[in-house]
Design a protein around this motif. Structure first.
Motif, PDB file in Angstrom:
ATOM      1  N   ALA A   2     -14.786  14.349  -1.354  1.00 10.02           N
ATOM      2  CA  ALA A   2     -16.231  14.147  -0.909  1.00 10.02           C
ATOM      3  C   ALA A   2     -16.946  12.923  -1.429  1.00 10.02           C
ATOM      4  O   ALA A   2     -17.717  12.429  -0.621  1.00 10.02           O
ATOM      5  CB  ALA A   2     -16.919  15.200  -1.410  1.00 10.02           C
ATOM      6  N   VAL A   3     -16.623  12.550  -2.519  1.00  7.18           N
ATOM      7  CA  VAL A   3     -17.015  11.308  -3.282  1.00  7.18           C
ATOM      8  C   VAL A   3     -16.650  10.177  -2.503  1.00  7.18           C
ATOM      9  O   VAL A   3     -17.564   9.327  -2.227  1.00  7.18           O
ATOM     10  CB  VAL A   3     -16.792  11.291  -4.773  1.00  7.18           C
ATOM     11  CG1 VAL A   3     -17.381  10.034  -5.298  1.00  7.18           C
ATOM     12  CG2 VAL A   3     -17.096  12.639  -5.685  1.00  7.18           C
ATOM     13  N   ASN A  14     -21.467   3.948  11.335  1.00  4.75           N
ATOM     14  CA  ASN A  14     -21.102   3.063  12.159  1.00  4.75           C
ATOM     15  C   ASN A  14     -20.354   3.786  13.593  1.00  4.75           C
ATOM     16  O   ASN A  14     -20.230   3.473  14.515  1.00  4.75           O
ATOM     17  CB  ASN A  14     -20.272   1.974  11.782  1.00  4.75           C
ATOM     18  CG  ASN A  14     -21.089   1.002  11.299  1.00  4.75           C
ATOM     19  OD1 ASN A  14     -22.306   0.905  11.304  1.00  4.75           O
ATOM     20  ND2 ASN A  14     -20.284  -0.001  10.254  1.00  4.75           N
ATOM     21  N   ALA A  15     -19.556   5.110  13.051  1.00  4.46           N
ATOM     22  CA  ALA A  15     -18.792   5.551  13.794  1.00  4.46           C
ATOM     23  C   ALA A  15     -19.075   6.822  14.440  1.00  4.46           C
ATOM     24  O   ALA A  15     -18.859   7.530  15.778  1.00  4.46           O
ATOM     25  CB  ALA A  15     -17.399   6.021  13.196  1.00  4.46           C
ATOM     26  N   ASN A  79     -15.765  21.889   1.132  1.00  7.36           N
ATOM     27  CA  ASN A  79     -15.631  21.780   2.425  1.00  7.36           C
ATOM     28  C   ASN A  79     -15.531  20.311   3.119  1.00  7.36           C
ATOM     29  O   ASN A  79     -14.730  20.029   3.924  1.00  7.36           O
ATOM     30  CB  ASN A  79     -16.968  22.372   3.310  1.00  7.36           C
ATOM     31  CG  ASN A  79     -16.798  22.373   4.419  1.00  7.36           C
ATOM     32  OD1 ASN A  79     -16.730  21.508   5.318  1.00  7.36           O
ATOM     33  ND2 ASN A  79     -16.900  23.499   5.168  1.00  7.36           N
ATOM     34  N   ILE A  80     -16.394  19.186   2.677  1.00  8.96           N
ATOM     35  CA  ILE A  80     -16.322  17.933   3.035  1.00  8.96           C
ATOM     36  C   ILE A  80     -14.801  17.529   2.673  1.00  8.96           C
ATOM     37  O   ILE A  80     -14.241  16.619   3.374  1.00  8.96           O
ATOM     38  CB  ILE A  80     -17.132  17.189   2.354  1.00  8.96           C
ATOM     39  CG1 ILE A  80     -18.529  17.585   3.122  1.00  8.96           C
ATOM     40  CG2 ILE A  80     -16.873  15.520   2.655  1.00  8.96           C
ATOM     41  CD1 ILE A  80     -19.932  16.944   2.356  1.00  8.96           C
ATOM     42  N   ILE A  89     -14.711  14.487  10.236  1.00 11.48           N
ATOM     43  CA  ILE A  89     -15.983  14.214   9.578  1.00 11.48           C
ATOM     44  C   ILE A  89     -17.037  14.844  10.303  1.00 11.48           C
ATOM     45  O   ILE A  89     -17.238  14.825  11.469  1.00 11.48           O
ATOM     46  CB  ILE A  89     -16.158  12.624   9.720  1.00 11.48           C
ATOM     47  CG1 ILE A  89     -14.925  11.769   8.925  1.00 11.48           C
ATOM     48  CG2 ILE A  89     -17.282  12.145   9.114  1.00 11.48           C
ATOM     49  CD1 ILE A  89     -14.616  11.974   7.622  1.00 11.48           C
ATOM     50  N   ASP A  90     -17.827  15.607   9.332  1.00 14.65           N
ATOM     51  CA  ASP A  90     -18.772  16.240   9.750  1.00 14.65           C
ATOM     52  C   ASP A  90     -20.268  15.750   9.281  1.00 14.65           C
ATOM     53  O   ASP A  90     -20.595  16.132   8.093  1.00 14.65           O
ATOM     54  CB  ASP A  90     -19.017  17.702   9.357  1.00 14.65           C
ATOM     55  CG  ASP A  90     -20.131  18.735  10.215  1.00 14.65           C
ATOM     56  OD1 ASP A  90     -21.246  18.048  10.321  1.00 14.65           O
ATOM     57  OD2 ASP A  90     -19.840  19.814   9.862  1.00 14.65           O
ATOM     58  N   PRO A  91     -20.857  14.783  10.067  1.00 11.59           N
ATOM     59  CA  PRO A  91     -22.184  14.085   9.332  1.00 11.59           C
ATOM     60  C   PRO A  91     -23.130  14.953   9.007  1.00 11.59           C
ATOM     61  O   PRO A  91     -23.872  14.479   7.976  1.00 11.59           O
ATOM     62  CB  PRO A  91     -22.579  13.193  10.354  1.00 11.59           C
ATOM     63  CG  PRO A  91     -21.239  12.966  11.417  1.00 11.59           C
ATOM     64  CD  PRO A  91     -20.330  14.298  11.178  1.00 11.59           C
TER      65      PRO A  91
END
Length: 114
Positions: A2-3, A14-15, A79-80, A89-91
């Motif tokens: 996560a960090v 950007n993605a 979770n991240i 990846i869940d923004p």
């Protein structure tokens, strides 16, 4: 993970169409953690001990300071990390994590050891 994910927020922004904002204090803390545990470029991210050391540094904050949102913040980190290992990846989740990090830094108090 996560960090490390938060440290790479520019690449994520950007993605993906979501724009994740990280407040200055959280960004400073993330950068300090990552600077103290630099990635080994010769190994894959899954085998890099720096990732575990970054996680340990994040968790150490829970040992010295406590906040009412600690459990939620830690759960989001897990979770991240799990999602990032799968390259998912869940923004929105990352945004919640960084927002909670800011709230945690504002509401945490030293742990009473007595």
């Amino acid at each position: 993970m996560a960090v490390t994910t938060v440290a790479n927020i520019d690449m994520i922004n950007n993605a993906y169409p979501h724009h994740i904002k990280v407040d200055a204090q959280t960004e400073k803390t993330v950068n300090e953690i990552c600077d103290n545990a630099p990635r080994g470029k010769s190994v894959g991210i899954g085998e890099d001990n720096a990732i575990n050391n970054r996680g340990k540094a994040f968790i150490s904050g829970f040992l010295t300071y406590q906040s009412p949102i600690d459990v939620t913040h830690y759960a989001l980190a897990l979770n991240i990390g799990h999602s990032s290992k799968s390259n998912e990846i869940d923004p929105i989740m990352i945004n919640q994590f960084t927002d909670l990090w800011k709230i945690r830094s504002e509401t945490s108090k030293p742990v009473d050891t007595h």
